[in-house]
Design a protein around this motif. Structure first.
Motif, PDB file in Angstrom:
ATOM      1  N   ILE A   1       0.816  -1.211   0.000  1.00  0.00           N
ATOM      2  CA  ILE A   1       0.000   0.000   0.000  1.00  0.00           C
ATOM      3  C   ILE A   1       0.853   1.265   0.000  1.00  0.00           C
ATOM      4  N   ALA A   2       2.002   1.242   0.637  1.00  0.00           N
ATOM      5  CA  ALA A   2       2.851   2.440   0.684  1.00  0.00           C
ATOM      6  C   ALA A   2       3.249   2.890  -0.711  1.00  0.00           C
ATOM      7  N   LYS A   3       3.457   1.943  -1.620  1.00  0.00           N
ATOM      8  CA  LYS A   3       3.814   2.306  -2.998  1.00  0.00           C
ATOM      9  C   LYS A   3       2.635   2.975  -3.695  1.00  0.00           C
ATOM     10  N   ARG A   4       1.433   2.530  -3.401  1.00  0.00           N
ATOM     11  CA  ARG A   4       0.252   3.146  -3.999  1.00  0.00           C
ATOM     12  C   ARG A   4       0.028   4.559  -3.479  1.00  0.00           C
ATOM     13  N   LEU A   5       0.630   4.881  -2.339  1.00  0.00           N
ATOM     14  CA  LEU A   5       0.467   6.198  -1.730  1.00  0.00           C
ATOM     15  C   LEU A   5       1.651   7.119  -1.994  1.00  0.00           C
ATOM     16  N   ALA A   6       2.491   6.766  -2.936  1.00  0.00           N
ATOM     17  CA  ALA A   6       3.702   7.561  -3.204  1.00  0.00           C
ATOM     18  C   ALA A   6       3.390   8.890  -3.854  1.00  0.00           C
ATOM     19  N   GLY A   7       2.258   9.000  -4.544  1.00  0.00           N
ATOM     20  CA  GLY A   7       1.923  10.240  -5.217  1.00  0.00           C
ATOM     21  C   GLY A   7       2.635  10.381  -6.537  1.00  0.00           C
ATOM     22  N   THR A   8       2.336  11.463  -7.241  1.00  0.00           N
ATOM     23  CA  THR A   8       2.946  11.768  -8.533  1.00  0.00           C
ATOM     24  C   THR A   8       4.261  12.488  -8.302  1.00  0.00           C
ATOM     25  N   PRO A   9       5.389  11.935  -8.751  1.00  0.00           N
ATOM     26  CA  PRO A   9       6.694  12.553  -8.444  1.00  0.00           C
ATOM     27  C   PRO A   9       6.774  14.021  -8.822  1.00  0.00           C
ATOM     28  N   GLU A  10       6.266  14.390 -10.001  1.00  0.00           N
ATOM     29  CA  GLU A  10       6.352  15.790 -10.437  1.00  0.00           C
ATOM     30  C   GLU A  10       5.573  16.710  -9.508  1.00  0.00           C
ATOM     31  N   ILE A  11       4.390  16.261  -9.093  1.00  0.00           N
ATOM     32  CA  ILE A  11       3.564  17.082  -8.202  1.00  0.00           C
ATOM     33  C   ILE A  11       4.202  17.184  -6.822  1.00  0.00           C
ATOM     34  N   GLN A  12       4.672  16.061  -6.296  1.00  0.00           N
ATOM     35  CA  GLN A  12       5.280  16.073  -4.967  1.00  0.00           C
ATOM     36  C   GLN A  12       6.532  16.950  -4.933  1.00  0.00           C
ATOM     37  N   GLY A  13       7.347  16.869  -5.982  1.00  0.00           N
ATOM     38  CA  GLY A  13       8.559  17.675  -6.030  1.00  0.00           C
ATOM     39  C   GLY A  13       8.266  19.155  -6.157  1.00  0.00           C
ATOM     40  N   SER A  14       7.288  19.498  -7.000  1.00  0.00           N
ATOM     41  CA  SER A  14       6.939  20.899  -7.197  1.00  0.00           C
ATOM     42  C   SER A  14       6.393  21.524  -5.927  1.00  0.00           C
TER      43      SER A  14
END
Length: 796
Positions: free
Chosen positions: A600-613
């Protein structure tokens, strides 16, 4: 307690002629609270008294008709108890038994089905006969409907549906779900409702549904059946804001630009994923051309049609106000929505529904659009100050609009007239946790609109992106929603969580058949009515916990805390069929996920571009370095102008500050910047910052004048007041007209304040400069650009 007004099964006669009456039911309103449990308020005096005095839960008639010929049909003759239905329908001058009706689609293709809806003013107490093209059905009030479809979720490829169904009575085991009459393959959980509501069915389709296609979903148990018309969408979780700065919004994690009626629409080529644009009222031909253009040029999931903004808040006068709710539907809303459906079979429709006549208007308007949106504006003087009302609103709104993907619009702005401060970051954090934790299927904000020079509602609106601490907080909420969107889109409220503290709200959502989303919010984020423009009182919850009773079929494997910037796995503590989750030191909100998915933790990682921005947005730029100005007790040293006509104190020169007779602060830090500006910063308490500088002047002039020169600085709000009085006068003569005019656009503008006082005999004057940050924008530093103070004699 649930206040259930009844779900009634209808007696019906099936026809074997060209038009069949295939299904019929009466869907009665279910209000999930007792009538004396909550008070729904609005800004208008009349509506303050509407609930509960005039609130009457009602019902909606729903029919499915089938064209079993080889030619298209356009039903146009509709009757209600033997009369043309338009004669029974509410108008601005007539309170009819019918509030609104529609056939969807208007044209029935050969072999196709249509859905006919009639919204009633009151729940029927006798049989009603409804006829379409001469084929009739009797609506009998004796038998209550026993099932309700609560919510339908789609995956991105539209070939998997998750259906949540509620049993209102003993209905037996869920045995079949069909789409347009064809049984679907399904996987069931809680099929016999032994774990309470809802039952969960996951449907795997052989072929994906077309985006925007309507279909009839029918759910059957051993002893009951129900149906709804559903419109196909994907798994997008809209995160929107009213405004048009696409690049800025994308960086902050928004995927929706929401344009209100009358606003300039975002150009089609600049749209991000989802841009609901409300069309202005235009002549029919122009509207048709615009709709056809969207249908032909814009991808299905990139555009959502809007409608009239808050139509329920603008019902025309004429009828007594308790009978007006819904007049605008047949006059404005449905005609435009019908054009959108007729000329564009793909793009979804949305409708922003206000709180006027709440909660009746949510039930009245709730079935019109594919995506209902409610604006729940807390904290403002309009709708109260308790953020928990957002959770109450979502609960009722979901009941009124089911099975649609209902969404919330939150307050994230300031108006210098009626709400002279913005939502604070901690208030906003509580708001979006309440919305997400209660089951909202989209999150929007009002507004990134800075209205200057246009006066709106008596003041200037300040856009959310200019309120930097709030903007960063909104972005953090977007990052959190980005991590959870896959689960949130697939979830519906589940009554299985209990808070361990009266100071902590908790909500539970069942996501599909493998995860539970548990949300907790600190109830002690309060703003009293007296202090609503200054203080936000926050008392964190100490040691507490949440007790979650798992469904018997649920196999818990992992427990995670989901924050905006990380996902942390914590030990799963079980006590029989219960999971105990620690929730200590809670300042605003927190979300946990219990899942049977070990990954489940992988499913909750989010979108890398959005998280970084969004992580970049959190970096606070340093202020211009400055020299701290210290408080100074009142002194008797005076500036003497007996031999001089004028004296100028240039505050860019540090020596000028030595002339101040007294400097005092209230929750403020004052710095003088290297560029000559003064930076006024709030102190530790999140409330108004204030600095006062006193000068004592000695002059034998019969009248004395003080002029403060400076400039208004774009992007900040600091109010400046200049006062003067003769030593023996009781009050200062003041000028406070130096206020930001541009807010964030354009260049700084030269300004001045001027005051004068007459000599009362002792030749001494007091001059006061007051700098205030009224916490409208709560920036890290509120800039008061003051350059010099000119003191002069006035020749009479």
């Amino acid at each position: 307690m649930k206040f259930v007004t009844g779900m009634i099964l209808l007696g019906m006669t099936l026809s074997v002629s060209a038009l069949q009456m295939a299904e019929a039911k009466l869907r009665s309103d279910i209000y999930p609270y007792s009538l004396n449990q909550l008070t729904w308020i609005e800004a208008w005096d009349e509506q303050n008294q509407f609930f509960p005095r005039y609130y009457k839960p009602s019902a909606t008639i729903q029919l499915v008709v089938h064209n079993d010929t080889d030619q298209a049909m356009t039903p146009s003759k509709f009757e209600f108890d033997g009369h043309p239905i338009e004669e029974e329908t509410t108008r601005p001058d007539f309170s009819g038994r019918v509030i609104w009706y529609r056939m969807n689609p208007e044209v029935l293709a050969p072999g196709a089905s249509g859905h006919f809806t009639v919204r009633l003013r009151e729940k029927p107490d006798k049989t009603i006969k409804v006829a379409i093209e001469g084929k009739s059905v009797d609506i009998k009030p004796e038998s209550e409907e026993k099932l309700r479809i609560l919510y339908v979720a789609f995956n991105n490829t539209r070939d998997r549906l998750t259906v949540f169904t509620e049993s209102l009575e003993k209905t037996g085991r869920l045995r079949q779900i069909s789409i347009d009459g064809k049984p679907a393959k399904m996987k069931l959980k809680n099929a016999d409702f032994s774990d309470g509501n809802p039952a969960v069915a996951i449907l795997d389709l052989e072929k994906p549904l077309r985006f925007g296609a309507y279909f009839i979903l029918k759910v059957e148990t051993e002893n009951a059946a129900t149906f709804e018309q559903i419109r196909t969408r994907d798994d997008t979780f809209p995160i929107g804001i009213i405004g048009a700065n696409i690049k800025l919004y994308t960086r902050a994690g928004f995927n929706t630009s929401y344009c209100l009626q009358g606003s300039k629409a975002v150009p089609l080529e600049q749209m991000t994923r989802l841009s609901p644009v409300a069309m202005e009222e235009k002549i029919r031909k122009v509207a048709e051309e615009e709709i056809k253009k969207v249908a032909e040029t814009v991808p299905a999931n990139r555009y959502i049609y809007g409608n009239y903004d808050e139509a329920d808040a603008h019902e025309p006068p004429g009828l007594p106000y308790m009978e007006r709710c819904g007049i605008n539907i047949m006059q404005k809303v449905e005609p435009l929505m019908a054009l959108q459906r007729r000329f564009d079979p793909t793009h979804l429709t949305a409708l922003l529904i206000d709180r006027t006549y709440a909660p009746l208007n949510w039930y009245t308007y709730g079935a019109l659009a594919d995506l209902p949106v409610n604006d729940c504006y807390i904290p403002t003087i309009w709708h109260g100050m308790d953020s928990e009302f957002l959770a109450h609103t979502v609960k009722v709104f979901l009941s009124a609009t089911s099975p649609r993907a209902s969404q919330m619009l939150l307050w994230a702005t300031a108006n210098t007239n009626h709400s002279p401060r913005a939502t604070t970051p901690i208030e906003n954090e509580a708001q979006y946790h309440y919305a997400l934790g209660s089951g909202a299927k989209g999150l929007h904000y009002f507004t990134d609109w800075t209205s200057f020079p246009q006066v709106s509602e008596g003041g200037y609106y300040i856009g959310a992106a200019q309120i930097l601490p709030l903007w960063r907080g909104m972005a953090r909420g977007n990052a959190l929603a980005d991590r959870l969107k896959g689960l949130l889109n697939n979830a519906y409220p589940w009554n299985g969580a209990k808070s361990g503290s009266a100071d902590m709200w908790c909500g539970a959502l069942l996501s599909g058949d493998d995860s539970l989303i548990i949300t907790v919010v600190n109830r002690n984020i309060k703003t009293s009515r007296d202090d609503k423009m200054k203080f936000v009182h926050t008392y964190p919850v100490g040691d507490s916990f949440v007790e979650v009773e798992l469904p018997v079929w649920f196999k818990a494997a992992k427990l995670c805390v989901v924050a905006w910037d990380k996902v942390t796995e914590i030990p799963l503590r079980r006590e029989g069929c219960k999971v105990i989750i620690p929730a200590s030191n809670l300042e605003a909100g927190r979300i946990f996920v219990i899942s049977s998915d070990a990954e489940i933790a992988k499913r909750l990682a989010g979108t890398p571009e959005i998280q970084g921005s969004i992580a970049e947005i959190q970096k606070i730029p340093g202020r211009i370095p400055g020299e701290r100005i210290a408080a100074k007790p009142r002194g008797e040293e005076a500036l003497k102008l007996n031999s001089k006509k004028e004296l100028t104190l240039d505050f860019k020169n540090p020596e000028a500050m030595k002339s101040v007779a007294e400097i005092r602060f209230d929750n403020a830090i004052l710095e003088t910047g290297t560029d000559g500006t003064w930076n006024l910063c709030p102190g530790k308490e999140l409330r108004e910052a204030r600095a006062e500088l006193y000068f004592v002047v000695e002059s034998d002039a019969p009248e004395f004048r003080a002029e403060l020169r400076g400039e208004t600085v774009p992007g900040y709000l600091s109010s400046i007041e200049l006062g003067i009085k003769s030593k023996t006068d009781a009050r200062f003569a003041t000028d406070s007209s130096m206020k930001p005019k541009k807010w964030y656009r354009g260049r700084s503008k030269d300004e001045f304040l001027a005051v004068s006082a007459k000599n009362s005999g002792n030749n001494r004057y007091e001059i006061r400069i007051v700098l205030k940050d009224p916490l409208i924008v709560t920036p890290e530093g509120c800039t008061a650009a003051v350059r010099n103070l000119i003191l002069s004699k006035v020749d009479l």
